[in-house]
Scaffold this motif. Structure first.
Motif, mmCIF file in Angstrom:
data_model
loop_
_atom_site.group_PDB
_atom_site.id
_atom_site.type_symbol
_atom_site.label_atom_id
_atom_site.label_comp_id
_atom_site.label_asym_id
_atom_site.label_seq_id
_atom_site.Cartn_x
_atom_site.Cartn_y
_atom_site.Cartn_z
ATOM 1 N N PRO A 194 0.822 -1.212 0.000
ATOM 2 C CA PRO A 194 0.000 0.000 0.000
ATOM 3 C C PRO A 194 0.858 1.265 0.000
ATOM 4 O O PRO A 194 1.057 1.899 1.026
ATOM 5 C CB PRO A 194 -0.797 -0.127 1.286
ATOM 6 N N TYR A 195 1.357 1.606 -1.175
ATOM 7 C CA TYR A 195 2.120 2.850 -1.266
ATOM 8 C C TYR A 195 1.230 4.030 -0.885
ATOM 9 O O TYR A 195 0.029 4.014 -1.149
ATOM 10 C CB TYR A 195 2.590 3.083 -2.696
ATOM 11 N N PRO A 196 1.805 5.055 -0.322
ATOM 12 C CA PRO A 196 1.020 6.284 -0.145
ATOM 13 C C PRO A 196 0.662 6.839 -1.525
ATOM 14 O O PRO A 196 1.365 6.554 -2.501
ATOM 15 C CB PRO A 196 1.991 7.232 0.565
ATOM 16 N N PRO A 197 -0.402 7.609 -1.596
ATOM 17 C CA PRO A 197 -0.739 8.204 -2.896
ATOM 18 C C PRO A 197 0.412 9.069 -3.406
ATOM 19 O O PRO A 197 1.038 9.792 -2.627
ATOM 20 C CB PRO A 197 -1.960 9.074 -2.588
ATOM 21 N N THR B 261 2.039 11.092 11.576
ATOM 22 C CA THR B 261 3.320 10.820 10.940
ATOM 23 C C THR B 261 3.093 9.959 9.713
ATOM 24 O O THR B 261 2.195 9.147 9.670
ATOM 25 C CB THR B 261 4.258 10.068 11.891
ATOM 26 N N SER B 262 3.924 10.193 8.735
ATOM 27 C CA SER B 262 3.799 9.410 7.529
ATOM 28 C C SER B 262 4.708 8.199 7.623
ATOM 29 O O SER B 262 5.484 8.057 8.539
ATOM 30 C CB SER B 262 4.184 10.269 6.343
ATOM 31 N N GLY B 263 4.619 7.371 6.648
ATOM 32 C CA GLY B 263 5.497 6.218 6.627
ATOM 33 C C GLY B 263 4.781 4.993 7.126
ATOM 34 O O GLY B 263 4.466 4.891 8.298
ATOM 35 N N TYR B 264 4.518 4.089 6.228
ATOM 36 C CA TYR B 264 3.810 2.887 6.623
ATOM 37 C C TYR B 264 4.779 1.776 6.989
ATOM 38 O O TYR B 264 4.407 0.801 7.596
ATOM 39 C CB TYR B 264 2.923 2.413 5.473
ATOM 40 N N LEU B 265 6.004 1.935 6.559
ATOM 41 C CA LEU B 265 6.979 0.884 6.755
ATOM 42 C C LEU B 265 8.011 1.364 7.749
ATOM 43 O O LEU B 265 8.775 2.253 7.474
ATOM 44 C CB LEU B 265 7.660 0.552 5.427
ATOM 45 N N ILE B 266 7.958 0.819 8.921
ATOM 46 C CA ILE B 266 8.869 1.289 9.951
ATOM 47 C C ILE B 266 9.814 0.167 10.329
ATOM 48 O O ILE B 266 9.398 -0.898 10.732
ATOM 49 C CB ILE B 266 8.089 1.775 11.179
ATOM 50 N N SER B 267 11.072 0.405 10.169
ATOM 51 C CA SER B 267 12.048 -0.624 10.475
ATOM 52 C C SER B 267 13.375 0.039 10.787
ATOM 53 O O SER B 267 13.737 1.040 10.194
ATOM 54 C CB SER B 267 12.198 -1.566 9.288
ATOM 55 N N ARG C 199 10.277 16.832 11.067
ATOM 56 C CA ARG C 199 9.714 15.656 11.741
ATOM 57 C C ARG C 199 8.829 16.075 12.908
ATOM 58 O O ARG C 199 9.111 17.060 13.580
ATOM 59 C CB ARG C 199 10.858 14.782 12.265
ATOM 60 N N TYR D 53 10.292 6.015 -1.982
ATOM 61 C CA TYR D 53 9.562 5.546 -0.795
ATOM 62 C C TYR D 53 10.091 4.194 -0.317
ATOM 63 O O TYR D 53 10.235 3.948 0.890
ATOM 64 C CB TYR D 53 8.076 5.452 -1.115
ATOM 65 N N GLU E 72 11.115 4.751 3.150
ATOM 66 C CA GLU E 72 10.001 4.357 4.012
ATOM 67 C C GLU E 72 9.289 5.548 4.635
ATOM 68 O O GLU E 72 8.760 5.457 5.734
ATOM 69 C CB GLU E 72 10.476 3.416 5.126
ATOM 70 N N ASP E 73 9.311 6.645 3.972
ATOM 71 C CA ASP E 73 8.686 7.848 4.518
ATOM 72 C C ASP E 73 8.182 8.674 3.338
ATOM 73 O O ASP E 73 8.969 9.045 2.454
ATOM 74 C CB ASP E 73 9.709 8.645 5.332
ATOM 75 N N SER E 74 6.896 8.959 3.335
ATOM 76 C CA SER E 74 6.324 9.610 2.159
ATOM 77 C C SER E 74 6.798 11.055 2.009
ATOM 78 O O SER E 74 6.967 11.544 0.886
ATOM 79 C CB SER E 74 4.794 9.545 2.200
ATOM 80 N N ARG F 18 11.029 8.470 14.718
ATOM 81 C CA ARG F 18 9.757 7.791 14.487
ATOM 82 C C ARG F 18 9.564 6.622 15.443
ATOM 83 O O ARG F 18 8.468 6.167 15.662
ATOM 84 C CB ARG F 18 9.677 7.305 13.039
ATOM 85 N N ARG G 136 3.771 -0.701 12.626
ATOM 86 C CA ARG G 136 2.561 -1.015 11.876
ATOM 87 C C ARG G 136 2.837 -2.155 10.923
ATOM 88 O O ARG G 136 3.942 -2.323 10.448
ATOM 89 C CB ARG G 136 2.123 0.190 11.064
ATOM 90 N N TRP H 204 8.548 -8.491 4.192
ATOM 91 C CA TRP H 204 9.115 -7.146 4.153
ATOM 92 C C TRP H 204 10.315 -7.041 5.088
ATOM 93 O O TRP H 204 11.356 -6.488 4.741
ATOM 94 C CB TRP H 204 8.065 -6.102 4.518
#
Lengths: 279, 217
Positions: free
Chosen positions: A20-23, A124-130, A241, B65, B69-71, B126, B133, B152
């Motif tokens: 699910p990429y951000p738009p 906050t943006s970013g769906y992928l946190i690692s 941020r 992205y 990993e950050d829009s 972050r 998530r 992932w």
């Protein structure tokens, strides 16, 4: 273990399609605006000789305006109000004076009612946190060896122990970040302490909810309660941020410390004053 | 030719007339409409460039992205990509496809950004109070969400070079040739790098996500 070639590649493709990429933002419009701005600048400035005269004129005008502005006390407060703590500079635009929050049994701080600006936190943006792709992770031993200053660890709370993750980068000076993660969730941080050598980074702008002067070991310190936006710049790099936690910043022996946590001011100061060199 | 200020007009005119570019180079991989737009953009036509940006903004943004990993950061990188590409447009080889060229700029910028101290701070920030998530909140079913998260995580454990070739081939679905042009290597090198990356990915899955392989069988 045998992954069939097709299996792994097929799963990657399927995963990639479902990601699910951000738009995608309207980058074309933004680029166009930048190009138009650039063209206007170029047209207006003209040849180099003209630019020098224009620069002189602008400088003179700015001096006149600045002198006028600084004669007005209210405006002066707005213009020059920022806090510089070590390598960190916090700008506070459009300030409004409010009383400091009530606090009890604080070790040795001098509290000053300062500047408050309410800021609505944006998600906050970013769906992928690692943390896995993050540069600069190292061991405590290596950080101790490479840092140009003596690293210090908190001796309070007693059960805190050594940091769970350590990151280090060197940009003209060492920046060491010590991260204590939550026991129940190793991907979330409970306490982060930055130890920053002089010259490492340029500064930060912010507009925290609450900003207070205080002291750590008799040294001037600043306490900021989130959420607030930080804008940090260094040359052409720009970083923005949302900070959700509370931040205590102070300097000791030329090293800037930045403690970020969910703790109260009292607890944060107690942790800060418990820092001792790593044996 | 009179300048056209509306990009839809540009597209319409090209579609209707099939007019050719006034350039000297004979393009082989680019559609004629793109060549026309590039030639106009080279002459400073920002509207023509905007049309080209619209064609390539999604893959550029998505590649950034994947790296970052950050829009917000990805948007910054994508914007910078097209500004730099515009400035370097005179050096673009019209005999080559444009997408790999754009993506190579985006990859370089994203790589630099990932190495930068601000990126470093950003990721740590972050972490402060944000619960992790799942990769795909829109994926149905806990089992499937777990699978995608595990996969992932495994990709994230790879070295950046390995990640890059996987992103280009599987996530952006570039051909071997396009991937080679983006990475500025030979197609054979892409194949060997991809093989190595997949081998390492299998090793990571075996080591860190052994249950994942069972779920696939």
């Amino acid at each position: 273990m045998n992954h069939s070639k097709d299996s792994l590649e097929d799963h990657l493709r399927a995963f990639a399609q479902e990601l699910p990429y951000p738009p995608t933002p309207d980058i074309a419009w933004a680029v166009r605006q930048e190009l138009v701005k650039g063209q206007k600048r170029a047209t207006w400035l003209g040849p180099a000789a003209s630019r020098r005269w224009i620069a002189l004129g602008v400088a003179a005008l700015l001096l006149v305006v600045l002198a006028g502005v600084l004669l007005v006390p209210g405006v002066r407060a707005t213009v020059i109000e920022f806090l510089q703590i070590g390598v960190i500079r916090i700008f506070v635009p459009e300030p409004a004076l409010t009383p400091a929050p009530t606090m009890s049994s604080i070790t040795s701080p001098v509290h000053t009612p300062v500047l408050t600006q309410i800021l609505t936190p944006s998600p906050t943006s970013g769906y992928l946190i690692s943390l896995n792709g993050l540069q600069g992770e190292t061991t405590l031993e290596t950080a101790i060896q490479k840092a140009s200053f003596t690293l210090r660890l908190p001796s309070y709370p007693e059960k805190l122990g050594k940091p769970d993750r350590i990151f280090m980068q060197d940009l003209g000076g060492a920046v060491v970040i010590l991260v204590w993660t939550k026991a129940e969730n190793p991907d979330a941080a409970e306490l982060i302490i930055y130890q920053i050598a002089p010259g490492s980074w340029a500064g930060e702008k912010g507009s925290p909810h609450i900003l207070e002067h205080t002291q750590v070991n008799g040294q001037e310190a600043v306490w900021a309660e989130g959420p607030h936006v930080l804008v940090m710049t260094n040359g052409e790099l720009n970083f923005r941020r949302l900070i959700a936690g509370h931040v205590l910043i102070w300097v000791e022996n030329g090293v800037t410390y930045r403690l970020e946590s969910n703790f109260s001011l009292e607890q944060a100061i107690r942790i800060a004053e418990s820092l001792i060199p790593i044996p | 030719m009179e300048p056209v200020r509306c990009f839809r007009c540009i597209l319409l005119r090209m579609k209707l007339s099939g007019e050719s570019a006034p350039g000297e180079v004979q393009p082989t991989d680019l559609p004629q409409s793109s060549v026309d737009l590039i030639m106009r953009a080279r002459q400073g036509d920002g509207v023509a460039w905007e049309v080209l940006v619209q064609q390539y903004q999604q893959p550029a943004f998505r590649l950034a992205y994947l790296f970052l990993e950050d829009s917000d950061e990805a948007e910054d990188v994508a914007q910078e990509t097209f500004l730099r590409a515009f400035q370097a447009l005179d050096r673009f080889d019209l005999s080559r496809p444009m997408l790999p060229w754009i993506l190579s700029i985006a990859a370089n910028l994203a790589r630099n950004r990932r190495r930068s101290i601000w990126r470093f701070f950003g990721v740590v920030q972050r972490l402060v109070r944000e619960e992790p998530r799942l990769v795909s909140g829109e994926v149905d079913g806990a089992e499937q969400r777990w699978q995608t998260q595990s996969l992932w995580d495994a990709v994230q454990h790879l070295k950046h070079n390995d990640q890059e070739v996987i992103y280009l081939r599987f996530f952006l679905e570039l051909s071997v040739e396009e991937t080679a042009q983006t990475m500025a290597v030979a197609p054979g090198t892409v194949k060997s790098r991809l093989n190595r990356a997949l081998t390492r990915l299998r090793e990571v899955i075996d080591r860190d996500h052994p249950d994942l392989k069972d779920s696939w069988t």
